[in-house]
Motif scaffolding. Structure first.
Motif, short mmCIF file in Angstrom:
data_model
loop_
_atom_site.label_atom_id
_atom_site.label_comp_id
_atom_site.label_asym_id
_atom_site.label_seq_id
_atom_site.Cartn_x
_atom_site.Cartn_y
_atom_site.Cartn_z
N LEU A 1 0.82 -1.21 0.00
CA LEU A 1 0.00 0.00 0.00
C LEU A 1 0.86 1.26 0.00
O LEU A 1 0.44 2.30 -0.52
CB LEU A 1 -0.94 -0.02 1.20
N ASN A 2 2.05 1.20 0.60
CA ASN A 2 2.97 2.34 0.50
C ASN A 2 3.35 2.59 -0.95
O ASN A 2 3.45 3.74 -1.39
CB ASN A 2 4.23 2.06 1.32
N LEU A 3 3.58 1.51 -1.69
CA LEU A 3 3.93 1.65 -3.11
C LEU A 3 2.77 2.27 -3.90
O LEU A 3 2.98 3.17 -4.72
CB LEU A 3 4.28 0.27 -3.68
N VAL A 4 1.56 1.81 -3.63
CA VAL A 4 0.39 2.38 -4.32
C VAL A 4 0.22 3.85 -3.97
O VAL A 4 -0.03 4.69 -4.84
CB VAL A 4 -0.88 1.58 -3.95
N GLY A 5 0.38 4.17 -2.68
CA GLY A 5 0.19 5.56 -2.24
C GLY A 5 1.14 6.54 -2.88
O GLY A 5 0.82 7.72 -3.04
N ALA A 6 2.33 6.06 -3.26
CA ALA A 6 3.32 6.95 -3.86
C ALA A 6 2.85 7.55 -5.18
O ALA A 6 3.37 8.59 -5.61
CB ALA A 6 4.63 6.19 -4.07
N PHE A 7 1.87 6.94 -5.82
CA PHE A 7 1.41 7.41 -7.14
C PHE A 7 0.18 8.31 -7.05
O PHE A 7 -0.32 8.75 -8.08
CB PHE A 7 1.09 6.20 -8.03
N LEU A 8 -0.31 8.59 -5.85
CA LEU A 8 -1.59 9.29 -5.74
C LEU A 8 -1.48 10.80 -5.81
O LEU A 8 -2.47 11.46 -6.11
CB LEU A 8 -2.28 8.88 -4.43
N THR B 1 1.51 8.12 0.31
CA THR B 1 1.13 9.37 -0.33
C THR B 1 1.94 10.54 0.20
O THR B 1 2.31 11.45 -0.54
CB THR B 1 -0.37 9.64 -0.13
N ASN B 2 2.22 10.54 1.51
CA ASN B 2 2.89 11.67 2.14
C ASN B 2 4.41 11.51 2.16
O ASN B 2 5.14 12.37 1.69
CB ASN B 2 2.36 11.86 3.56
N ASP B 3 4.90 10.37 2.65
CA ASP B 3 6.34 10.25 2.90
C ASP B 3 7.15 9.91 1.65
O ASP B 3 8.28 10.39 1.51
CB ASP B 3 6.59 9.19 3.98
N ALA B 4 6.62 9.07 0.77
CA ALA B 4 7.38 8.78 -0.45
C ALA B 4 7.59 10.05 -1.27
O ALA B 4 8.61 10.20 -1.96
CB ALA B 4 6.64 7.73 -1.28
N GLN B 5 6.65 10.98 -1.17
CA GLN B 5 6.77 12.23 -1.93
C GLN B 5 7.94 13.09 -1.47
O GLN B 5 8.48 13.88 -2.24
CB GLN B 5 5.48 13.03 -1.80
N LYS B 6 8.33 12.94 -0.20
CA LYS B 6 9.43 13.76 0.29
C LYS B 6 10.74 13.40 -0.42
O LYS B 6 11.54 14.27 -0.75
CB LYS B 6 9.55 13.59 1.80
N THR B 7 10.92 12.10 -0.64
CA THR B 7 12.10 11.70 -1.41
C THR B 7 11.98 12.13 -2.86
O THR B 7 12.96 12.55 -3.49
CB THR B 7 12.29 10.18 -1.32
N MET B 8 10.76 12.04 -3.42
CA MET B 8 10.55 12.55 -4.79
C MET B 8 10.94 14.02 -4.87
O MET B 8 11.61 14.46 -5.81
CB MET B 8 9.09 12.40 -5.19
N ALA C 1 11.12 5.99 -5.96
CA ALA C 1 10.85 6.36 -4.57
C ALA C 1 9.80 5.44 -3.96
O ALA C 1 9.91 5.04 -2.79
CB ALA C 1 10.39 7.82 -4.50
N GLY C 2 8.78 5.10 -4.74
CA GLY C 2 7.75 4.19 -4.25
C GLY C 2 8.31 2.81 -3.93
O GLY C 2 7.98 2.21 -2.90
N ILE C 3 9.16 2.30 -4.80
CA ILE C 3 9.76 0.97 -4.58
C ILE C 3 10.68 0.99 -3.36
O ILE C 3 10.67 0.06 -2.54
CB ILE C 3 10.52 0.52 -5.83
N ALA C 4 11.48 2.05 -3.21
CA ALA C 4 12.42 2.12 -2.10
C ALA C 4 11.70 2.14 -0.76
O ALA C 4 12.09 1.43 0.18
CB ALA C 4 13.31 3.36 -2.24
#
Length: 414
Positions: free
Chosen positions: A52-59, A190-197, A224-227
């Motif tokens: 779900l973290n991976l999915v959230g990274a694309f939202l 959705t929130n944290d993966a974006q920080k690395t992006m 970023a989502g995969i990491a």
């Protein structure tokens, strides 16, 4: 991409390494209460959270844009500045993971970025208004809002479920807790993966690989989502133990209330572009849920150490980021020294952590005794209900005689 230099490649790899630490550092945000109440087995819980973290990274990319376009001035920022910022963030993540404290990976990243930027371009390169409105104010408001919401939701859950059948109601709350845990995982991605992006995009702009004011490229979003998903699957078991058992003892009703409240706050902040700490939100919600149950208490000794870590996160990461930026200013050999220091320090922290291993087999062990405040509050609370007493009795093994035979039941007086 013809301007993709070696230093830029190093920055991207380091940013993804930070994203990985962010994943296992913050797994507790989504799954600690689910694991502590037994709603999901530990390995199943972290696998679900990773997906779900991976999915959230694309939202969304709103939070990524806050970091890449809003927090610091893009002009004059070199890739070495981003590298120094990441060094401060990674080391703080690893140190707080080692001692099992749920601190904010988001604030560690922003603290490192602020310190490195000030060391490179001066205080004027930091946008103070963005720092206050989209970082500092949410940092204070998020745990308060999530905590109050969780406390009220817990009380409402117990009130509405007072007449429900014990086991049926418990199963229902466990199912709801699994669903809410999934929502927190989605919100975290959705929130944290974006920080690395955002930090990678800022480095790409600084290195001339993309135009200023660009949104994160698709390869940045995917990587970023995969990491963060891989880090989440690894499981930050030390922090999961603190969040699930160290702050308070949660029942399924409380876990459901805490996770639903935290997810609502995180998703709302992501929509508004606030670089919110999911750790602050979930920790506040867990404490609120602990106080929301009649007779429930919070272990304030653990909470106090956690609050101290929260207060130190920004300045500590900023200091390390500033020092790292100063060293990288000496050229390629300075950057190499910082890189070697990061790798050596990370390895040393890992070796120290192996002295006392915490994993999925012992994550629910409670090692910290209740403090003075907890003991005093427990002394004046009413006795548990019959259902709670039965559950407590079932978890206590029967005493045995010196010969190994079960002891006869104790006599009771009426």
């Amino acid at each position: 991409m013809e301007n993709f230099s070696l230093i830029l490649a190093i920055v991207v790899v380091t940013a993804l390494a930070f994203d990985f630490t962010n994943g296992f550092h913050d797994t507790a945000n989504a799954m600690a209460t689910t694991i502590s109440t037994g709603a999901l087995k530990p390995k199943v819980a972290v696998a679900m959270s990773a997906v779900l973290n991976l999915v959230g990274a694309f939202l969304s990319v709103e939070v990524a844009n806050t970091i890449s376009k809003g927090l610091v001035d893009e002009t004059g920022i070199r890739p070495e500045v981003i590298f120094a910022a990441l060094v401060g963030a990674i080391l703080w993540n690893l140190l707080t993971w080692l001692v099992g404290l749920p601190s904010s990976s988001s604030h560690a990243l922003m603290g490192g970025l602020i310190g490195a930027t000030i060391a490179s371009a001066g205080v004027g390169a930091v946008h103070g208004d963005v720092l206050v409105t989209k970082v500092l104010i949410p940092a204070i408001a998020a745990p308060l809002v999530a905590g109050i919401a969780a406390m009220l939701a817990t009380r409402l859950s117990y009130t509405l479920g007072r007449k429900a059948e014990g086991k049926a109601a418990e199963k229902g709350y466990r199912a709801g807790q699994i669903a809410s845990a999934g929502l927190v995982s989605l919100a975290h991605g959705t929130n944290d993966a974006q920080k690395t992006m955002g930090i990678i995009t800022l480095a790409l702009v600084a290195g001339g690989a993309v135009a200023p004011d660009s949104d994160p490229p698709m390869w940045v979003i995917i990587s970023a989502g995969i990491a963060i998903a891989l880090g989440t699957y690894l499981g930050g078991w030390r922090i999961i133990r603190t969040m699930g058992k160290g702050l308070t003892d949660l029942q399924p009703q409380q876990g459901f209330a805490a996770q639903t409240s935290a997810a609502t706050v995180i998703l709302a902040s992501s929509h508004l572009g606030f670089s919110l700490s999911t750790t602050h939100s979930v920790s506040g919600a867990v404490m609120g849920a602990g106080l929301g149950r009649k007779g429930g208490v919070v272990r304030w000794s653990t909470a106090t150490r956690m609050f101290v870590a929260w207060g130190l996160t920004l300045p500590a990461a900023a200091l390390v980021g500033a020092i790292a930026e100063y060293v990288t200013g000496f050229g390629d050999w300075g950057t190499a020294i910082v890189a070697v220091f990061l790798v050596a320090s990370s390895a040393a922290i890992w070796r120290i952590s192996r002295r006392e291993v915490v994993d999925h087999t012992n994550v629910n062990a409670v090692e910290e005794p209740p403090g003075v405040v907890t003991t005093a509050m427990a002394a004046v609370t009413p006795p548990p209900t019959s259902a709670m007493a039965e559950e407590l009795t079932a978890t206590i093994p029967a005493p045995s005689t010196p010969t190994g035979e079960p002891a006869p039941p104790a006599a009771t007086t009426v």
